[in-house]
Design a protein around this motif. Sequence first.
Motif, mmCIF file in Angstrom:
data_model
loop_
_atom_site.group_PDB
_atom_site.id
_atom_site.type_symbol
_atom_site.label_atom_id
_atom_site.label_comp_id
_atom_site.label_asym_id
_atom_site.label_seq_id
_atom_site.Cartn_x
_atom_site.Cartn_y
_atom_site.Cartn_z
ATOM 1 N N VAL A 67 0.838 -1.202 0.000
ATOM 2 C CA VAL A 67 0.000 0.000 0.000
ATOM 3 C C VAL A 67 0.875 1.254 0.000
ATOM 4 N N ILE A 68 1.903 1.267 0.838
ATOM 5 C CA ILE A 68 2.788 2.434 0.926
ATOM 6 C C ILE A 68 3.459 2.692 -0.415
ATOM 7 N N ARG A 69 3.961 1.652 -1.056
ATOM 8 C CA ARG A 69 4.608 1.820 -2.358
ATOM 9 C C ARG A 69 3.607 2.307 -3.407
ATOM 10 N N HIS A 70 2.391 1.807 -3.330
ATOM 11 C CA HIS A 70 1.331 2.230 -4.254
ATOM 12 C C HIS A 70 1.053 3.723 -4.100
ATOM 13 N N GLU A 71 0.831 4.159 -2.859
ATOM 14 C CA GLU A 71 0.478 5.559 -2.630
ATOM 15 C C GLU A 71 1.665 6.489 -2.882
ATOM 16 N N PHE A 133 -1.577 9.979 -13.477
ATOM 17 C CA PHE A 133 -1.558 9.996 -12.010
ATOM 18 C C PHE A 133 -2.295 8.796 -11.430
ATOM 19 N N TRP A 134 -3.492 8.515 -11.947
ATOM 20 C CA TRP A 134 -4.283 7.423 -11.376
ATOM 21 C C TRP A 134 -3.621 6.069 -11.577
ATOM 22 N N MET A 135 -2.857 5.905 -12.641
ATOM 23 C CA MET A 135 -2.202 4.627 -12.886
ATOM 24 C C MET A 135 -0.828 4.540 -12.213
ATOM 25 N N ALA A 136 -0.424 5.577 -11.499
ATOM 26 C CA ALA A 136 0.900 5.593 -10.884
ATOM 27 C C ALA A 136 1.020 4.584 -9.750
ATOM 28 N N GLY A 137 -0.058 4.326 -9.035
ATOM 29 C CA GLY A 137 -0.006 3.319 -7.977
ATOM 30 C C GLY A 137 0.258 1.941 -8.549
ATOM 31 N N ALA A 138 -0.469 1.601 -9.623
ATOM 32 C CA ALA A 138 -0.244 0.321 -10.288
ATOM 33 C C ALA A 138 1.153 0.248 -10.869
ATOM 34 N N LEU A 143 6.493 -2.148 -10.898
ATOM 35 C CA LEU A 143 7.948 -2.010 -10.938
ATOM 36 C C LEU A 143 8.619 -2.773 -9.798
ATOM 37 N N HIS A 144 7.966 -2.831 -8.637
ATOM 38 C CA HIS A 144 8.592 -3.471 -7.479
ATOM 39 C C HIS A 144 8.240 -4.951 -7.362
ATOM 40 N N TYR A 145 6.962 -5.303 -7.627
ATOM 41 C CA TYR A 145 6.503 -6.670 -7.400
ATOM 42 C C TYR A 145 6.297 -7.475 -8.689
ATOM 43 N N HIS A 147 3.707 -7.071 -10.636
ATOM 44 C CA HIS A 147 2.286 -6.971 -10.977
ATOM 45 C C HIS A 147 1.608 -6.070 -9.944
ATOM 46 N N ALA A 148 0.401 -5.637 -10.277
ATOM 47 C CA ALA A 148 -0.360 -4.762 -9.380
ATOM 48 C C ALA A 148 -1.582 -5.497 -8.848
ATOM 49 N N ASP A 149 -1.838 -5.354 -7.540
ATOM 50 C CA ASP A 149 -3.015 -5.956 -6.918
ATOM 51 C C ASP A 149 -4.091 -4.924 -6.586
ATOM 52 N N GLY A 150 -3.656 -3.676 -6.307
ATOM 53 C CA GLY A 150 -4.599 -2.696 -5.765
ATOM 54 C C GLY A 150 -4.975 -1.590 -6.719
ATOM 55 N N ASP A 151 -5.206 -1.937 -7.997
ATOM 56 C CA ASP A 151 -5.454 -0.881 -8.984
ATOM 57 C C ASP A 151 -6.880 -0.850 -9.509
ATOM 58 N N ALA A 152 -7.787 -1.648 -8.951
ATOM 59 C CA ALA A 152 -9.150 -1.708 -9.494
ATOM 60 C C ALA A 152 -9.843 -0.352 -9.398
ATOM 61 N N GLN A 153 -9.793 0.287 -8.227
ATOM 62 C CA GLN A 153 -10.446 1.591 -8.064
ATOM 63 C C GLN A 153 -9.772 2.658 -8.922
ATOM 64 N N ASP A 154 -8.454 2.584 -9.051
ATOM 65 C CA ASP A 154 -7.740 3.557 -9.883
ATOM 66 C C ASP A 154 -8.170 3.432 -11.348
ATOM 67 N N ARG A 155 -8.313 2.206 -11.818
ATOM 68 C CA ARG A 155 -8.769 2.009 -13.194
ATOM 69 C C ARG A 155 -10.179 2.574 -13.398
ATOM 70 N N GLN A 156 -11.029 2.427 -12.388
ATOM 71 C CA GLN A 156 -12.367 2.998 -12.482
ATOM 72 C C GLN A 156 -12.309 4.519 -12.557
#
Length: 231
Positions: A67-71, A133-138, A143-145, A147-156
Amino acid sequence: MSEAGVTRAALMVAALVVSTVLGPRVALPWVAGVALLILEQVALGGRLSGLLGAWLDWASPQYRQRVIRHEAGHMVVAYLLGIPLVGYVLNPWQAFRRGIPGYGGVELDQAPIRCWQAQGGIPWGDVDRYGTFWMAGAAAETLHYGHADGDAQDRQQVIRLLSGIPSAHPWVTSAKLKAQLNRFLRQSQALLQAHPETYAIVVQHLEQGSPWQDCMAALAASLEQEANQEV
């Protein structure tokens, strides 16, 4: 029927089935629990159960780090693109008290959004910046893992942006939408890869729970140092 309505109906059916199979005495505590859960969803919109779920997730150090890396990705890209933020919340209880779902996240300045609404559409330049900006969390997660797990709301959020473009720019096919999401993702990744030290500093400050002003000051100082090194 709404998704919440379907969930409540399913719980009611499950309660009836359990009471039939196990008998009312054995099933009574379980059925009472289901009834309380349904009442909480109806009266509070599922906020308490959402808070419990967020706390269970937040208890995992691996989850918190993701979460921290995402934000941090959102924060760095927003600064680079001149997108105004007003703060951040990374705590399920604080997010609950402020009416923010889940663990929280970075908070956008709503003034530009209100301006778009008043104008009746979103200029493409703003769509490009905010979509990135919205896709920056993903992008940060990928880049680190890998793949992205927490990007569903950002995509919306990106889909809402694209739906606000004037009719001269239609987004009517899933292929076009997917291509645009991927383009925003690549742009975010390029920005983060260009400023790895700044990103690492922001991650460190979020891990420490630093005040918003301290995070922004450290971010700006790091970018200035990077610029001076390039001269």
